[in-house]
Scaffold this motif. Structure first.
Motif, PDB file in Angstrom:
ATOM      1  N   GLU A  92      21.119  43.166  16.533  1.00  0.00           N
ATOM      2  CA  GLU A  92      19.782  43.643  16.853  1.00  0.00           C
ATOM      3  C   GLU A  92      19.145  42.707  17.868  1.00  0.00           C
ATOM      4  OE1 GLU A  92      18.663  45.908  12.753  1.00  0.00           O
ATOM      5  OE2 GLU A  92      18.103  43.802  12.892  1.00  0.00           O
ATOM      6  N   ALA A 119      26.729  44.813  18.240  1.00  0.00           N
ATOM      7  CA  ALA A 119      26.017  45.536  17.185  1.00  0.00           C
ATOM      8  C   ALA A 119      24.763  44.787  16.742  1.00  0.00           C
ATOM      9  CB  ALA A 119      26.939  45.750  15.993  1.00  0.00           C
ATOM     10  N   THR A 137      16.462  47.650  16.985  1.00  0.00           N
ATOM     11  CA  THR A 137      16.935  47.315  15.637  1.00  0.00           C
ATOM     12  C   THR A 137      17.342  48.587  14.896  1.00  0.00           C
ATOM     13  OG1 THR A 137      14.798  47.560  14.520  1.00  0.00           O
ATOM     14  CG2 THR A 137      15.270  45.394  15.511  1.00  0.00           C
ATOM     15  N   ARG A 138      18.052  48.382  13.810  1.00  0.00           N
ATOM     16  CA  ARG A 138      18.417  49.517  12.953  1.00  0.00           C
ATOM     17  C   ARG A 138      17.166  50.155  12.344  1.00  0.00           C
ATOM     18  NH1 ARG A 138      21.918  45.755  12.993  1.00  0.00           N
ATOM     19  NH2 ARG A 138      24.117  46.160  13.310  1.00  0.00           N
ATOM     20  N   GLU A 139      16.152  49.333  12.065  1.00  0.00           N
ATOM     21  CA  GLU A 139      14.888  49.853  11.540  1.00  0.00           C
ATOM     22  C   GLU A 139      14.223  50.793  12.548  1.00  0.00           C
ATOM     23  OE1 GLU A 139      10.560  48.009  10.567  1.00  0.00           O
ATOM     24  OE2 GLU A 139      12.273  46.973   9.637  1.00  0.00           O
ATOM     25  N   THR A 165      17.352  51.787  20.871  1.00  0.00           N
ATOM     26  CA  THR A 165      16.458  51.029  20.006  1.00  0.00           C
ATOM     27  C   THR A 165      16.869  49.563  19.968  1.00  0.00           C
ATOM     28  OG1 THR A 165      17.732  51.391  17.968  1.00  0.00           O
ATOM     29  CG2 THR A 165      16.090  53.075  18.561  1.00  0.00           C
ATOM     30  N   ARG A 220      15.832  52.487  14.819  1.00  0.00           N
ATOM     31  CA  ARG A 220      16.683  53.690  14.846  1.00  0.00           C
ATOM     32  C   ARG A 220      16.303  54.611  13.688  1.00  0.00           C
ATOM     33  NH1 ARG A 220      21.294  56.219  13.184  1.00  0.00           N
ATOM     34  NH2 ARG A 220      22.563  57.118  14.845  1.00  0.00           N
ATOM     35  N   ALA A 221      16.133  54.041  12.506  1.00  0.00           N
ATOM     36  CA  ALA A 221      15.746  54.843  11.336  1.00  0.00           C
ATOM     37  C   ALA A 221      14.384  55.493  11.540  1.00  0.00           C
ATOM     38  CB  ALA A 221      15.742  53.971  10.078  1.00  0.00           C
ATOM     39  N   ARG A 258      32.272  53.076  18.317  1.00  0.00           N
ATOM     40  CA  ARG A 258      31.347  52.345  17.438  1.00  0.00           C
ATOM     41  C   ARG A 258      32.072  51.414  16.488  1.00  0.00           C
ATOM     42  NH1 ARG A 258      26.685  56.799  16.090  1.00  0.00           N
ATOM     43  NH2 ARG A 258      25.441  56.319  17.915  1.00  0.00           N
ATOM     44  N   LEU A 287      21.520  51.559  19.153  1.00  0.00           N
ATOM     45  CA  LEU A 287      20.976  50.252  19.489  1.00  0.00           C
ATOM     46  C   LEU A 287      21.388  49.952  20.932  1.00  0.00           C
ATOM     47  CD1 LEU A 287      20.835  50.043  16.308  1.00  0.00           C
ATOM     48  CD2 LEU A 287      21.233  47.609  16.659  1.00  0.00           C
ATOM     49  N   GLU A 319      24.677  48.123  21.323  1.00  0.00           N
ATOM     50  CA  GLU A 319      25.760  49.023  20.932  1.00  0.00           C
ATOM     51  C   GLU A 319      26.075  49.994  22.074  1.00  0.00           C
ATOM     52  OE1 GLU A 319      26.485  52.054  17.201  1.00  0.00           O
ATOM     53  OE2 GLU A 319      24.454  51.862  17.974  1.00  0.00           O
TER      54      GLU A 319
END
Length: 191
Positions: A153, A151, A85-87, A83, A89-90, A143, A105, A108
């Motif tokens: 985005e 890490a 962004t973390r968004e 992905t 991923r969520a 990680r 990510l 990552e």
């Protein structure tokens, strides 16, 4: 067995198709199937023209690409979900909770692969496809050591300046190059 990679962003017209096409180009003949999708896809649209031009500069053709909506079944079937962004991923995890451990990510994943390569890939992972499929499991211990840059985005260039588009595609190309080099393909760096 083919390793399946799904790359996810928002509209599936800038970041995820660029990463998909760059990965396909760099992985060459490896037994890996790369696809992409968007959490709010502009379904049916081609790669955004500024991104298409930047890909073409690198010798990667965006011809024939069409944006697709994220399919929970496809996320569930993927060995690795990358992905931006973390968004994102969520959103993948909400759509397919079982994908939580296989979703990273892209920066990552690249940093983790590089760290694993420095240590040496396990002997039971002799090829690129096997290493890529094992990456989410092996990345867990790396990680915490990820740098802030790894890490980070990947910013959305959609409707932004040419400089933002170039910066984003450069970031994607760098992450893909790091990832594929760490997997040991010996492929050429991205233009």
């Amino acid at each position: 067995m083919t390793t399946r990679v799904l790359v996810v962003c928002t509209g599936n017209v800038c970041r995820s198709p660029a990463a998909e096409l760059l990965l396909r180009d760099r992985l060459g003949a490896a037994d890996v199937d790369v696809a992409s999708a968007g959490v709010h896809a502009l379904a049916g649209q081609p790669v955004d023209p500024p991104v298409a031009e930047l890909l073409a500069e690198r010798g990667v053709s965006p011809e024939g690409f069409r944006a697709r909506q994220l399919d929970p079944a496809e996320a569930g079937a993927a060995d690795v979900v990358l992905t931006m962004t973390r968004e994102h991923r969520a959103a993948v995890v909400r759509a397919r909770p079982g994908a939580v451990r296989r979703t990273l990510l892209l920066p990552e994943a690249a940093e983790a692969a590089a760290a694993i390569a420095r240590e040496g890939w396990p002997a039971d992972l002799p090829d690129v496809a096997a290493r890529l499929a094992a990456l989410p499991r092996l990345a867990t211990r790396h990680r915490g050591a990820a740098t802030a840059a790894a890490a980070a985005e990947v910013p959305d260039p959609h409707r932004q300046s040419a400089a933002v588009h170039r910066s984003t595609v450069d970031l994607l190309a760098g992450a893909v190059d790091t990832l594929v080099t760490a997997l040991g393909t010996g492929a050429r760096p991205i233009g």
